[in-house]
Every structure is written in structure tokens, then in C-alpha cells.
Design a protein around this motif. Structure first.
Motif: not given
Lengths: 310, 310, 310, 310
Positions: C41-45, C54-58, C200-202
Motif C-alpha cells: 500500500v502507498c498513501l500520499i496526502t 508491504g510490497d509497495w515497490q512491487q 507509489e505511481d498510482l
């Protein structure tokens, strides 16, 4: 070629081996009492000889076989134009109780051999004072038995439980297809389905159709020629629910089946046959009666395209 | 009863009055060149007498009538089990190019007389070295003319424009119904549809089917009895697109129609008939050819349930 | 309220317990190699803070999430009128790869978030010299990463195996809905689906949408306001295949899911979130990513109708 | 930004120009008496200010807007589990009175905002002694008017003419989806649809939903938070029949429409709006009320994804 007696004997033995594959209909509660082990057949030739075997005298409800008499009845009383303004003549490829084509393909039911079509057909006969009485008179004449009666408990059971038929009838009323209120058409339809018959009754009716509508015993015309042709044609294309195409290919006799376990079949210019067995296949056709007819068709070369060598 | 000559003469005059109701097919660009005023008929009796009238020698593409030869071809080369594992035998009630039942009812096309079913049937013949060559051999034998050819420009036109057939083929490939790649099956299918014939060709083929698969001229069996029975049965239930039920009721002859304007019909044990007229009704059946057959059926009592009095 | 770090931590633990319920997609052969145990998971405010676990860079293929970028792309290059002459904006209630409504309801695909709709949308961009190149430029800008690439082997796998998409495309070409040949539109569609991204891209892309199309880091407007509104609205009503209604009720964030295992979600004016896990539920949504979002929505009150007390 | 008064004034003028495009509903005979030239609006902000214009005090029947109250009612009395075991939460893409998905997709109606779904939802409330009385109590509380009554003649008209709803109800009874007999569920459904309201009543109800279920005037919670969330979500995805997707894109306010001519809309945390005009578009939405809301959404930036610049 083997004799009719021998063919019937072999057909019954052949058909019995398939009975365990079938199941008694349960969607009408009263039908669930049927005995899946029963099997009977009656065959009447144009010259009046009667052959029979097994539970041929067992009474059962006529169910969808009544759709053929209903059509005769409606064509006689309301006429071609009125009936076929309400219902088409095309096979559907859908199950007998399918609703979907009423919404997506055409408002009118595709043919009089599916439930929706028979309900619409029945609705055309409501101008008579006693539609069901008149229907019973016709049925008794066609089957050659005055004592044919309604099975009251099956009728009440169908009327109480027939929600899917009710759904179809109201959809058709909503689309102005019925000639009367949905409940009136349904009541006549449920009564028609609940008439109690034997294989002998249906075999007599079948031989009348085979003989172009004329009772071969008396020479009396019971059904007009043009009506007989329509009914037999629809038996070919739509008589066995969504198994009609397979039956036409494998058996090749105009026939109509009912979830009460009966199938009646008219061999052109030769004979009428009726078979009965309450165990049904997934499409609603009697497993045993189907196999009896399949065997007889092969053994006696009854397929309309039997040809010269088998 | 009137003579065949007179019946043909009257039938042609009757049918011509309906031609203005029809339209030449335009969905295949090459077909749009057809002349809507053309009408022809050829009738060949079992004893070999040939009757004809109008544009009976006009060549036209066989189109969906090839579906019957394709089925014979597939049953002969791939066998019953393989073919009917790919395609069913039930009428559909839908248009010939309908896709919806492939998704909602069953993955398999309902019968070999609709486009999807014929494409699946054609896909069963791909083990042969030259499937189309073998198909042409069979077609020439059945029609009794060695010089029958592919109409190359119609073939290319169909191949280029047949997007809806392409859609069906890929849907079937997606569901693992085809025996080969979609484009291969389509190519064979488009070729089959583009064979150029006359009414005489089709009447000869029709009389072979009427005579149980045996060429009445030579006594040679061209098609196995069991295959003839299947083909004629499917012609009854599915031969006229979603107008099959009405045709069965009104005309009552096993028949197959094509959007090239032809209809061929086999009168059991009596004759083969082919009629041709490029103007089509809304279901894709030739208006003129339909009316010719309707008239002949009444005048010559050709309905399989013609009965005793009309 | 708990911190974002803590919410993510709990959400991951919660979501992992559901992973065994899912299965990796197999209908595209290349996707079958995915590891069903992965979760990221990636979360950007809006203020630029990045959270991940976790596998956020996969890297994984974007699949149907590209439908949102495809729609932005088409609206920017072909305009509102052209795009919405090809495709509607209504949810369907059918599966993402359903064909039936193309035939029975309306020729046009109901919305751009189903496969047929995205293929039609892609076909509107063919006037460009290098449509896929331009699409990649846009994707890289939206995701803020110049090095984003096509996954060539997934692209080839989809192109080779995508028979059902091919079927849809040809049906649309047959109905004159596509702006180009089916194979051209399909090729662009398959490429779009095969772009390789990380959470991260998404998440960066999602926060741009959350911020009305403006990159919160640079203040640069990347997508026009009216286009952002259309895209987010369609994410609400159609973003999660035929599970969109349930997701809207339970999670309540505009989101889009892909069978590669990703889901991206834009919390209005607050943050972008992307989660990834290759194990899918029956509707094609990532089991793990769905649960991560469900948990975060509750814990951080992200539902658009979160109200005052939970 | 312009004032609310001015926005309403302009919206009414804008909307009136579209009235000639619509038609008064005729499928319920009593509705045919509506005046297609009528148009009214009422807007109530969270702080209690009331704005209104045109025929805002005209009484009309609530029709499908009652589906939202019916859902609140059923969730309060029968609970989440029971209600959503009978009905789903997915949008359909079909018309409000479509039957086809009940047969082909899933036995359960896809959501509580279509007729079949509302009938199933209503059937869950039959354990109460006086279901309709309790429903009226809830309706009066939500609308803040004790004197709200049933329109008896519309109720009788619907009950007498609602054959299509009857068809759906029996089909669901046949599939064991209803919690009671079809006629009982239908009677409650017809009554619910026939409640007589004004735009002020519906605007008060709408502002309660906008305020998370709490009456902003009294501070009293009338609907549980989790129920409000479900209802508003379904208003977004399914509130405007098969025009819900377009409304979400163009207007972007949770809303529900009825064929009586009303539309109510809840602007999150800000206001409730109701508009009324008997002239309907082809999907059953009030032409005038739709246009009033469209204008207000743009002028007052009410779209849930309005963003920063328009």
C-alpha cells in the motif's frame, strides 16, 4: 420388421433401464406424489387395433399436453386471426417457463406450446359462457371417453403454487396481450392442465390427429384439417420443451409432453401412441416415455424421415 | 389436381406480386448488386423430370444453404460425437446472427443452421489437408455439376466485411468451442457461403435429400441415411432463420434459405425444389422464393401434414 | 482518531487475513505468475507526505486502472462530444467482459470502465501520430515517474489470448462504433493495460485526481477540472466492476481496480491511495487491496458520506 | 458566487424552457391528470433558511422517492442482514421496471431503488402490526409535517393498473425472495408510492439526510448514521433510474426521482433541495426538476467533485 407387440415389449424393457435417471416433478406439490417407477404405453393403429403394456390405465394429469387441445379449442372458437395476434409460431430455445423473451425479444409469447403462449391462447376463449366446460367436451370427444374429469386437488395445488405462471400472465396483461384478466386466463389454464387422463385416452386423441382430424373408428371429423396441420407442425418444432430439436432428430414424430409424465405422439396416417412415466428429465420430459418412443421409432421406422435403410 | 407445369406457372405469377415487398441484402457489399426483380425456380422429381421457369439458370451465391452441406461434410469427416460436442440441435427463436444466447443461455451455439453454429461446425473439418477443396468436391457431387466454382469477389467481400461473424467466432474461441483459430474457421465459412450455384444445382441436391441421400438418377448413395435424417430435421426446425416456425406451418417442407436469394426444399420421397429471388424479407428469406414454395405446397399438396382435404 | 501510520499498519494486518480467499487471475497467462501472498500500500496526502507498507515497490500491470487514464486521454485529445457519442456513462450491473448488453440494450457500450467501453474510448485517439506514445507521456506525468514502461510480455500475452475482447471489438466495428479497425483499437487497449506500475505511481496519480487535477507538489494542472469530475464520478459508479455498488456503500471512495491486483482511490481534497495484491475475488477485484481500503475508510473516515459519528 | 435566491430564480427560468420536451406519466391513470406546465422548487439550508419558488406548495405523489424511505424503514425494522439477503446494492443499467435480470442475472433484484427491489424491501416489514402506519409515522417525522396523507385515488389506481409490478412480485414469490405473499407486499408498495407531499416536505427530508440523519432544526437524530450512508450511496448510484450515471456526472448530488414529478437531493452537510414538475423524460425523471437541479449544481457548486474552478 418386428411386430408391434414385440417392439412394445422391447421398448418397455429398454426404457425401464433409464427410469433411475429421472425425478418426479415437485414444483407443483400434488405432482410430487407420483411413483417414479411407473411406466405405461398405449398404441392405437388407424385400423383400431389397441396395444398396451405396463401402467397404461394409470390416471395422471395431462399438464402441457393440454396445450395442443387448448390450441385446437381456441382456433375453433376464436379463429386463426385472433389467436395468432396474441401468440407466435416460432420455437424459442428457452425453457417452457422462461419469461425473458417476453421482455427482450417480443411482447408476444413465441408459440402456444410454452406456458406464456398457452395462457395467452386460453385467454382467447373467454367469450364462451362456460369455457372450461366446452374445453372438457372437446377433450372427451378427442379422447373418446365421456368420463374424463378434472383432478380437483392438482388444480387447486397448481392454482395456489403457480407463481411463475402468474408472473407471466400479469406481464402479458400489462402489455395488453391477454383478452381477459390475468387471473381468469390463469384459472382456465390451471384447469386445462389438471385434467386426468390415461395413455389410452391420449393414444385415441393421437390417432385422430394422425388421421387428419377424423376419428378412424367412426369416420367423423373432429378437428378441421387446417387446424390439425398447425397443431402437428407445432408439436414437431415445439412439443418437447427446449428438447424439441433433439426429439425431432432422434425420434421424429410430432409429439407433446407434459410434466405429469405423459407424452402423446401422432405417426402420420398410421397410429397414435401415448406413454407415461412420472420420472422426468431436466427439461421436464418423462424419461421413460421418451425412451419408449425413441425405441418404437427405430424399431417400427416411425421417424418422418426414416428413409429406406436404417 | 393440377399439373406441375401449371402449378409452377401460377406460383411464379403469384410470387412476382410480392417482390416489391423485399429488399436485396446489403450487409455484404457484393450482394447489393442483385436484381430484386429476378425470380426463378427449378423442380426435379424423383424420376428425373426437370421443370423450370424464370431466372432458373441465374448464378447466385449459396450463402446459408451451404450450412446444410457443411453439416453433411462435418458429420462425414469428423463424426457425430465431435460435431455435436460443439453445437446443439435446438431452434433458437433469435435472428441468424444473434450473439446473445452464446453468453446467456449456453456457450455452444444452439444449432448448425445459424451463423455461429455453422462456424463451429466448419471448425471441425480442419484436420483435412484441403478442407475447402473437399467441401467443393462434395458440393459438386450433391448438385451434379462439376463446374461449380467459388465466387471470389463475394468471398473477399464477406471476408472483409463480416465483422459480426468475426465477433461470434472470437467469442467461441474464447470459450474453447472452436477446433481451430477463429480466422481459419471464418475463412472456410466465408468460402462455403460464397459458392456460386443455380436453382438447378440446388434442386438436384434437394432431390438427393428427398430420396434419402441416394442420387435417383444413378442409384448411388451420396449421403448416409442417418446424416440425411439429421439434416432434413434441422431444415424443418431451423432452416428458415427465425421464420422457421411460420414456414413449417404454412409450407411444411424441409427447406433451407440463404441471403443470396435461394431456398432449396426437399419433398420427402417425391421431389427437390429450388427457387431464387434476390429480394429478401426482414428475416433474410427470399420473398419470391418463399411465395413460390408456399404456392406449390398448396397446389401440389406438399406439406408433410397435408392430410386428405385442403 | 488514530494516526495514518497506525491505520495502515492495522489495515495491512486485517487485509492479510483475507488473502487466502482470493485467486490470481489466470485468463491472461502472464498474470498467473503473480504471488497471491503479496500485499502493498502507498498513501500520499495532499501536502506531499508519503506513507507505505508491504510490497509497495512491487511492479505490476495497471490493467483496468488504465481505463481512467484512457478516458482522460481521449477527452483531452478527441473531446467530450466524440467520446460520448461512442460510449455512455451508465453503470451496467454486468461483468466487465459481458457482451450481452451490446446486443440487447444498446449498441454503444454503457460506460468507459468496462472493457468494451474502454476499447471504444481508445479508438477515439487514433488520429494522433503515436497514440500509445502520447498515452505513455500522460501516464508518466500523472504518476510522476519518467521511467514507467510497458511490460512487453504481458502485452504480448494479452494480445495473443484476448479473444473475448476481440469478440467485443469486432461486434462494435460491425455496428460502426469504433473509430478505427478493431485490431488497431485492441492493440492500443492491450498496450494500455500492460503498463507496469507500483503503488507509489498510482498513489501519485490518485492524489492529483483528489486535488482536482492539479499536482499538489508543483501546483501544475495536469488534468482539466471538468475531466477530473467525469473520471471520479465514473470511478464511483463503475470503478469496481460489478462490485461497484457494494464498494461505494462499504468504502465510499472513488476508486478503480485492475486484474493485475491494483486498486487506486482518490479521497476528495485529502489524499491518494493505492493498494496492491494479486489475489482476486470472483469479480476481479484484489481481495487484499479491497480490504486495505475498507479498513482505511473506516479508521480514517474517508467515506464521502462518513457523517459525524461512526 | 451568486446568491441562492438569484440561482433559484435563474434555474427556474432555465428549466421552464425544457418543459415542452417532457410528458406527464400515463401508465398510472391517475397521474395523467398532472399539469405539464407546473414547476416548483424548495431549498432548505442546514441553518434552517427556506427558499422556494413556483409551485412549491403543490401536492403530488411521492412515487419512487418513497423507495429511500422504504429502505430506511426496512433497515430500521428488519435489519441489514435480512434486507440485503433479499436485495443487492448494484446499479443495473436497465429501466426501473425491467424484469429480465431477475431471470438471467440473479434471482434477487439488483438494488432497492428499482421497483422489484423496493417490493422485496417492503416485504421485509410485514412482521409489524401496521406496516403502512409505521411507514407513515416515519415519513411524517422525516418531512416534518404531521398532516401528510395517502392519496387514496392514486393508490387505488396503481393497485388496479400495476400489472407489471404484479408480474415482478409473483416472479420473486416464485423464487422465494419475498417475505410475504406478493399481493401483501404489493399493497404496501402501492401505498408507499401514493403518499402525497410537497417540495417543502421533501426538502426537509433531504436536509435531514444531508445532515447525517439529524434534524438540523432540533438536533434530534432521526436516522442512524450507517443507514443514511447506505441510502445516500444508493441515491448516487441508482437514484435516477437508468439515467443515474448521467445525473451523477452532470449534477453530482445524491438524489432520488419519482414519476409523480418530484426529485429530492441532499447536498452533503449543506442543504436539502426538492423540485417538482409533472412533465417527465423518457427515463421517468421530471424534465423540469432535473434542469433546476442541474442549474443549481453549477451555479452554487454543489457537485460532490465540484473542484476548485468550474
Amino acid at each position: 420388421m418386428i411386430s408391434i407387440e414385440q417392439a412394445i415389449d422391447e421398448a418397455m424393457r429398454y426404457a425401464r433401464t433409464f427410469l433411475p435417471e429421472g425425478k418426479v416433478a415437485t414444483y407443483i406439490p400434488e405432482l410430487a406424489h407420483g411413483d417414479p417407477g411407473q411406466l405405461g404405453v398405449c398404441l392405437i393403429t388407424k385400423d383400431g387395433t389397441v396395444y398396451h403394456d405396463g401402467d397404461w390405465q394409470q390416471e395422471f394429469t395431462i399438464q402441457s399436453i393440454s396445450k395442443t387441445i387448448c390450441l385446437i379449442f381456441a382456433l375453433q372458437t376464436a379463429g386463426y386471426e385472433k389467436v395468432f395476434s396474441k401468440v407466435g409460431v416460432e420455437p424459442t430455445g428457452d425453457a417452457f417457463n422462461s419469461i425473458v423473451k417476453l421482455e427482450t425479444k417480443t411482447l408476444h409469447p413465441l408459440n402456444p406450446m410454452i406456458n406464456a403462449g398457452a395462457i395467452a391462447t386460453a385467454s382467447c376463449c373467454m367469450d364462451l359462457e362456460d369455457p372450461f366446460g366446452a374445453f372438457m367436451d372437446l377433450t372427451r370427444r378427442l379422447c373418446g371417453r365421456e368420463s374424463i374429469q378434472l383432478n380437483e386437488s392438482v388444480y387447486l395445488s397448481e392454482k395456489k403454487s403457480g407463481m411463475r405462471n402468474r408472473s407471466m400472465a400479469y406481464l402479458m396483461q400489462s402489455d395488453n396481450i391477454l383478452e381477459c384478466d390475468a387471473e381468469l386466463a390463469l384459472d382456465l389454464y390451471f384447469r386445462m392442465c389438471s385434467v386426468s387422463v390415461t395413455t389410452e385416452d391420449l393414444a385415441r386423441y393421437a390417432v385422430v390427429l394422425a388421421n387428419d382430424g377424423v376419428d378412424p373408428a367412426t369416420g367423423e371429423r373432429l378437428v378441421e384439417n387446417w387446424i390439425v396441420r398447425i397443431v402437428k407442425t407445432l408439436m414437431v418444432t415445439c412439443g418437447m420443451y427446449d428438447g424439441s430439436g433433439e426429439f425431432a432428430m432422434k425420434v421424429g414424430i410430432p409429439a407433446k409432453s407434459g410434466v405429469g409424465g405423459g407424452i402423446m405422439a401422432s405417426v402420420e396416417d398410421r397410429m397414435g401412441i401415448a406413454a407415461f412415466g412420472p420420472a422426468l428429465d431436466a427439461k421436464g420430459n418423462s424419461v421413460g416415455a421418451y425412451r419408449v418412443l425413441e425405441y418404437l421409432s427405430q424399431a417400427l421406422r416411425l421417424h418422418y424421415f426414416a428413409g429406406k435403410d436404417l
